[in-house]
Design an enzyme around this catalytic site. Structure first.
Site, PDB file in Angstrom:
ATOM      1  N   GLY A 296       0.780  -1.218   0.000  1.00 40.43           N
ATOM      2  CA  GLY A 296       0.000   0.000   0.000  1.00 40.43           C
ATOM      3  C   GLY A 296       0.820   1.281   0.000  1.00 40.43           C
ATOM      4  CG  HIS A 297       0.110   6.073   1.181  1.00 36.98           C
ATOM      5  ND1 HIS A 297       0.263   6.820   0.035  1.00 36.98           N
ATOM      6  CD2 HIS A 297       0.347   6.919   2.214  1.00 36.98           C
ATOM      7  CE1 HIS A 297       0.570   8.070   0.356  1.00 36.98           C
ATOM      8  NE2 HIS A 297       0.645   8.147   1.675  1.00 36.98           N
TER       9      HIS A 297
END
Length: 320
Positions: A296-297
């Site tokens: 993810g981020h």
């Protein structure tokens, strides 16, 4: 006077008797993560550092994202101080740096980048590789375009500089907020983004194993972001983010003109900055080590061993 003279003699004798052990102790001490503050324009800028600042290779300057701080680079600092000098500052209003009020400091990316630029000058860091993530990208590119002669390269980790790298669905109400600042939109952002659950989601969304992500991340961020006045500051930063998009052509031209070597490590499941943002760099940078990761981020939370290995290889290969 006598005590001072005796102390000098004692130190001299130690160096004569144990030169190698003392040197080894100094080297190992440099490897450890250390903490300090630097006074910049009256602000205490907190930083973490590791490695020997007299290293012949460029320094690694680690610029954090939102809502985090230098804490997000804890594993990088702990792992790479054996060979390189690394420094990770907290921006004004973030982490353990000073948190001046809006009356004392105007919270814009321009102003934060200026503080970071002065911080690096005061620390005597003249040649460096910028590691940028999230908010670190607009801060880092402002520094780079101002001091191109000092930037030796980039490590880009979900740090965007392309319009196609903005996921409009992920940004949602923030884009509406750019058009008009209303109390209703501010309430929505505060409730959904600045909440404990909102911060947890940023760290765990798109990860393969959400239960393995360190809860300290969002707990620390929530504690810092819950201080009186923080919501107003962060709303100012979110509103100012639209000015970063206007600078994208300038930053892209900088990359084309200067061709800094780049290591790119990008979490492909990022809800805010999708893979097309990573692909943009391939158009403008010829020397790029391009890696798309299934996370993810905050890619370091799940891919730290891989990213750290790639960083070590990158620094050895590009800066012999």
């Amino acid at each position: 006077m006598l005590f001072s003279r005796l102390r000098q003699i004692s130190i001299a004798v130690l160096f004569l008797l144990f030169p190698f052990s003392l040197n080894s102790f100094a080297d190992s001490d440099f490897e450890r993560v250390r903490y300090g503050t630097e006074k910049v324009d009256g602000l205490d800028i907190f930083y973490r550092e590791a490695g020997n600042p007299r290293s012949k290779k460029p320094a690694l300057v680690l610029l954090h994202g939102f809502p985090s701080s230098s804490h997000q680079y804890r594993e990088v600092l702990a792992a790479l101080g054996d060979e390189f000098y690394l420094i990770a500052p907290d921006y004004p209003g973030y982490g353990d740096s000073s948190f001046p009020s809006k009356k004392e400091f105007t919270y814009t990316f321009d102003n934060i980048a200026n503080v970071m630029d002065k911080f690096l000058i005061q620390k005597g860091i003249d040649r460096y590789v910028l590691m940028i993530q999230d908010f670190g990208a607009p801060v880092g590119f402002r520094v780079a375009t101002k001091r191109p002669e000092k930037v030796a390269g980039f490590v880009v980790m979900n740090g965007n500089a392309y319009e196609e790298g903005i996921n409009k669905a992920g940004w949602g109400k923030v884009i509406d907020y750019w058009k008009k600042r209303t109390p209703e939109l501010e309430e929505h952002i505060i409730k959904n983004v600045f909440s404990l659950e909102g911060f947890r989601w940023q760290y765990t969304h798109g990860t393969r194993n959400p239960d393995a992500i360190l809860p300290d991340n969002w707990n620390l961020d929530y504690m810092k972001m819950s201080r009186p006045g923080q919501h107003e500051v962060q709303l100012d930063m979110f509103f100012d983010y639209q000015n970063n998009l206007k600078k994208y052509p300038e930053w892209q031209q900088y990359l084309r003109d200067n061709q800094p070597p780049m290591l790119l490590v990008w979490g492909k499941n990022d809800a805010f900055f999708p893979v097309p943002g990573a692909e943009g760099y391939k158009r403008d940078v010829k020397d790029i080590d391009y890696n798309i990761l299934d996370t993810g981020h905050f890619a370091l939370e799940e891919e730290a061993p891989f990213i750290i290995k790639k960083m070590r290889e990158f620094m050895h290969k590009k800066f012999k």
